[in-house]
Design an enzyme around this catalytic site. Structure first.
Site, PDB file in Angstrom:
ATOM      1  N   LYS A 242       0.802  -1.234   0.000  1.00 26.68           N
ATOM      2  CA  LYS A 242       0.000   0.000   0.000  1.00 26.68           C
ATOM      3  C   LYS A 242       0.832   1.279   0.000  1.00 26.68           C
ATOM      4  CE  LYS A 242      -3.988  -1.827   2.514  1.00 26.68           C
ATOM      5  NZ  LYS A 242      -4.895  -1.607   3.649  1.00 26.68           N
TER       6      LYS A 242
ATOM      7  N   ASP B 116      -9.786   2.815   2.344  1.00 25.54           N
ATOM      8  CA  ASP B 116      -9.804   2.383   3.754  1.00 25.54           C
ATOM      9  C   ASP B 116     -10.399   3.496   4.633  1.00 25.54           C
ATOM     10  OD1 ASP B 116      -8.746  -0.180   3.555  1.00 25.54           O
ATOM     11  OD2 ASP B 116      -6.670   0.510   3.694  1.00 25.54           O
TER      12      ASP B 116
HETATM   13  P1  NDP Z   1       1.312  -2.098   9.907  1.00 23.75           P
HETATM   14  O1  NDP Z   1       2.301  -3.199   9.845  1.00 23.75           O
HETATM   15  O2  NDP Z   1       1.463  -0.906   9.022  1.00 23.75           O
HETATM   16  O3  NDP Z   1       1.204  -1.553  11.419  1.00 23.75           O
HETATM   17  C1  NDP Z   1       1.176  -2.445  12.504  1.00 23.75           C
HETATM   18  C2  NDP Z   1       0.801  -1.664  13.765  1.00 23.75           C
HETATM   19  O4  NDP Z   1       0.629  -2.598  14.826  1.00 23.75           O
HETATM   20  C3  NDP Z   1       1.882  -0.672  14.210  1.00 23.75           C
HETATM   21  O5  NDP Z   1       1.237   0.427  14.831  1.00 23.75           O
HETATM   22  C4  NDP Z   1       2.652  -1.494  15.254  1.00 23.75           C
HETATM   23  O6  NDP Z   1       3.341  -0.714  16.210  1.00 23.75           O
HETATM   24  C5  NDP Z   1       1.508  -2.236  15.901  1.00 23.75           C
HETATM   25  N1  NDP Z   1       1.961  -3.427  16.612  1.00 23.75           N
HETATM   26  C6  NDP Z   1       2.441  -4.583  16.075  1.00 23.75           C
HETATM   27  N2  NDP Z   1       2.736  -5.468  17.048  1.00 23.75           N
HETATM   28  C7  NDP Z   1       2.438  -4.859  18.234  1.00 23.75           C
HETATM   29  C8  NDP Z   1       2.499  -5.253  19.591  1.00 23.75           C
HETATM   30  N3  NDP Z   1       2.936  -6.466  19.949  1.00 23.75           N
HETATM   31  N4  NDP Z   1       2.084  -4.374  20.539  1.00 23.75           N
HETATM   32  C9  NDP Z   1       1.612  -3.155  20.196  1.00 23.75           C
HETATM   33  N5  NDP Z   1       1.528  -2.711  18.920  1.00 23.75           N
HETATM   34  C10 NDP Z   1       1.932  -3.561  17.951  1.00 23.75           C
HETATM   35  O7  NDP Z   1      -0.111  -2.821   9.638  1.00 23.75           O
HETATM   36  P2  NDP Z   1      -1.462  -2.136   9.133  1.00 23.75           P
HETATM   37  O8  NDP Z   1      -1.584  -0.805   9.757  1.00 23.75           O
HETATM   38  O9  NDP Z   1      -1.545  -2.244   7.659  1.00 23.75           O
HETATM   39  O10 NDP Z   1      -2.575  -3.145   9.711  1.00 23.75           O
HETATM   40  C11 NDP Z   1      -2.873  -3.220  11.100  1.00 23.75           C
HETATM   41  C12 NDP Z   1      -4.030  -4.202  11.309  1.00 23.75           C
HETATM   42  O11 NDP Z   1      -5.230  -3.698  10.731  1.00 23.75           O
HETATM   43  C13 NDP Z   1      -3.788  -5.573  10.661  1.00 23.75           C
HETATM   44  O12 NDP Z   1      -4.235  -6.567  11.547  1.00 23.75           O
HETATM   45  C14 NDP Z   1      -4.673  -5.544   9.433  1.00 23.75           C
HETATM   46  O13 NDP Z   1      -5.128  -6.820   9.060  1.00 23.75           O
HETATM   47  C15 NDP Z   1      -5.835  -4.674   9.896  1.00 23.75           C
HETATM   48  N6  NDP Z   1      -6.525  -3.996   8.803  1.00 23.75           N
HETATM   49  C16 NDP Z   1      -7.882  -4.193   8.673  1.00 23.75           C
HETATM   50  C17 NDP Z   1      -8.590  -3.528   7.703  1.00 23.75           C
HETATM   51  C18 NDP Z   1     -10.050  -3.750   7.586  1.00 23.75           C
HETATM   52  O14 NDP Z   1     -10.643  -3.378   6.567  1.00 23.75           O
HETATM   53  N7  NDP Z   1     -10.699  -4.287   8.606  1.00 23.75           N
HETATM   54  C19 NDP Z   1      -7.936  -2.615   6.750  1.00 23.75           C
HETATM   55  C20 NDP Z   1      -6.505  -2.458   6.982  1.00 23.75           C
HETATM   56  C21 NDP Z   1      -5.852  -3.143   7.977  1.00 23.75           C
HETATM   57  P3  NDP Z   1       4.903  -0.302  16.037  1.00 23.75           P
HETATM   58  O15 NDP Z   1       4.897   0.954  15.195  1.00 23.75           O
HETATM   59  O16 NDP Z   1       5.370  -0.063  17.410  1.00 23.75           O
HETATM   60  O17 NDP Z   1       5.592  -1.452  15.330  1.00 23.75           O
END
Ligand code: NDP
Length: 264
Positions: free
Chosen positions: A64, A100
Site C-alpha cells: 500500500k 480504507d
Molecule cells: P502495519 O504493519 O502498518 O502496522 C502495525 C501496527 O501494529 C503498528 O502500529 C505497530 O506498532 C503495531 N503493533 C504490532 N505489534 C504490536 C504489539 N505487539 N504491541 C503493540 N503494537 C503492535 O499494519 P497495518 O496498519 O496495515 O494493519 C494493522 C491491522 O489492521 C492488521 O491486523 C490488518 O489486518 C488490519 N486492517 C484491517 C482492515 C479492515 O478493513 N478491517 C484494513 C486495513 C488493515 P509499532 O509501530 O510499534 O511497530
C-alpha cells in the site's frame, strides 16, 4: 471483460475475491477477480500488467505504501495518508485511491456507531494513519497511541492530532484498534481491560478472529462494538464503485467475506 485483482503477499487467504465475486454477480456483471501473489520486488512488473490487462486492482500488505511513486496519479487523500489500496487503470494510466479511510467511516455509520470524540486510535501503521485521517476529517478530536511512541508523535504532528499514553483510553468515547495485536491470537489485546471507558464504542480492525479479546472485553464493559468486517466490506464496495461506477451492497459483500472466513 471486467478484469480485477488483489495484489499482496501473502495473498492466498484474502477475503477480497469472495467479496468482489459477490459484487460482480449481484450486479449481473461478467468479470473476474483474482488474487495475485505479489511480493514487493514484483510490484512494478505486476502494475504494468494491471495497466495493460486489468480494469483495476486492490493493494494490500506489503504494497500500500510503496506503490505511490509507481502510479501516474494519486488522489489527495491517499497522498495525505501515504497509502493506496485501490488502483484504477484507464487508457493506459494508473490512478491510485485510498478507500480504507472512507470505508471506515461508512462502516461506522452503517452500524450505528456514533461519530463521537475524543477518538483514540491505537496504532500508527498504515491502517492507523487511514483511520486517524478519516476521523479528523469527520471533525472529531483524535488521539493516537502507538507502541513505538516516536511514530505516534510523528503522526500527531503531521495530522494535527494528540499523541497520548494508553491510560487516556479511559477518557475516550471511540476506541479503534488499528494495531495488528489480536491477529490470529485470541489471547492478545493492545489495551488492558481496566483502561476501557465507561461509555462509548470500540472498533477492531482485526477480523481474524472476528471476535478479538479487545472486542470481547469492550463488550463486557458495556461498550458498543464493531468487528473489522464492516470496514473491510465498505472499503471493497467503494473500490468497486471506483472501477465500475456502481456501488454494490456492502452487507452482501460482508456476508460473502464472513462465509470465506469460515464463520458464516
Ligand atoms: P502495519 O504493519 O502498518 O502496522 C502495525 C501496527 O501494529 C503498528 O502500529 C505497530 O506498532 C503495531 N503493533 C504490532 N505489534 C504490536 C504489539 N505487539 N504491541 C503493540 N503494537 C503492535 O499494519 P497495518 O496498519 O496495515 O494493519 C494493522 C491491522 O489492521 C492488521 O491486523 C490488518 O489486518 C488490519 N486492517 C484491517 C482492515 C479492515 O478493513 N478491517 C484494513 C486495513 C488493515 P509499532 O509501530 O510499534 O511497530
Amino acid at each position: 471483460m471486467l478484469r480485477l485483482a488483489v495484489l499482496g503477499s501473502p495473498i492466498a487467504h484474502s477475503l477480497s475475491p469472495a467479496m468482489h465475486r459477490y459484487a460482480l454477480s449481484s450486479l449481473g456483471l461478467e468479470g473476474s477477480y483474482e488474487a495475485l501473489e505479489t511480493p514487493l520486488e514484483a510490484l512494478k512488473d505486476r502494475l504494468e500488467r494491471v495497466r495493460r490487462e486489468y480494469r483495476g486492482a486492490n493493494l494490500t500488505i506489503p504494497l500500500k505504501e510503496v506503490a505511490l511513486p509507481l502510479l501516474d496519479w494519486v488522489a489527495p487523500e491517499a497522498q495525505a495518508i501515504g497509502a493506496v489500496n485501490t488502483v484504477l487503470s484507464v487508457e493506459g494510466r494508473l490512478f491510485g485511491f485510498n478507500t480504507d479511510a472512507p470505508g471506515f467511516l461508512q462502516a461506522l455509520r452503517a452500524e450505528g456507531i456514533p461519530l463521537m470524540g475524543p477518538a483514540l486510535v491505537l496504532g500508527a501503521g498504515g491502517a492507523g494513519r487511514a483511520v486517524a485521517w478519516a476521523l479528523k476529517e469527520a471533525g472529531l478530536e483524535v488521539w493516537v497511541w502507538n507502541r513505538t511512541s516516536t511514530r505516534a508523535e510523528a503522526l500527531a504532528e503531521e495530522f494535527g492530532l494528540e499523541a497520548v499514553p494508553l491510560e487516556r483510553a479511559k477518557e475516550a468515547r471511540l476506541l479503534v484498534n488499528a494495531t495488528s495485536v489480536g491477529l490470529k491470537d485470541p489471547t492478545a489485546t493492545p489495551l488492558p481491560a481496566e483502561f476501557f471507558p465507561r461509555e462509548g464504542a470500540a472498533v477492531d480492525l482485526v477480523y481474524r478472529p472476528l471476535w478479538t479479546r479487545f472486542l470481547r472485553e469492550a463488550q463486557a464493559r458495556g461498550l458498543m462494538v464493531q468487528t473489522g468486517l464492516p470496514m473491510l466490506a465498505w472499503q471493497g464496495a467503494l473500490a468497486f464503485r471506483i472501477w465500475t461506477g456502481l456501488l454494490p451492497d456492502a452487507r452482501g459483500m460482508e456476508a460473502a467475506a464472513l462465509q470465506a472466513l469460515g464463520e458464516g
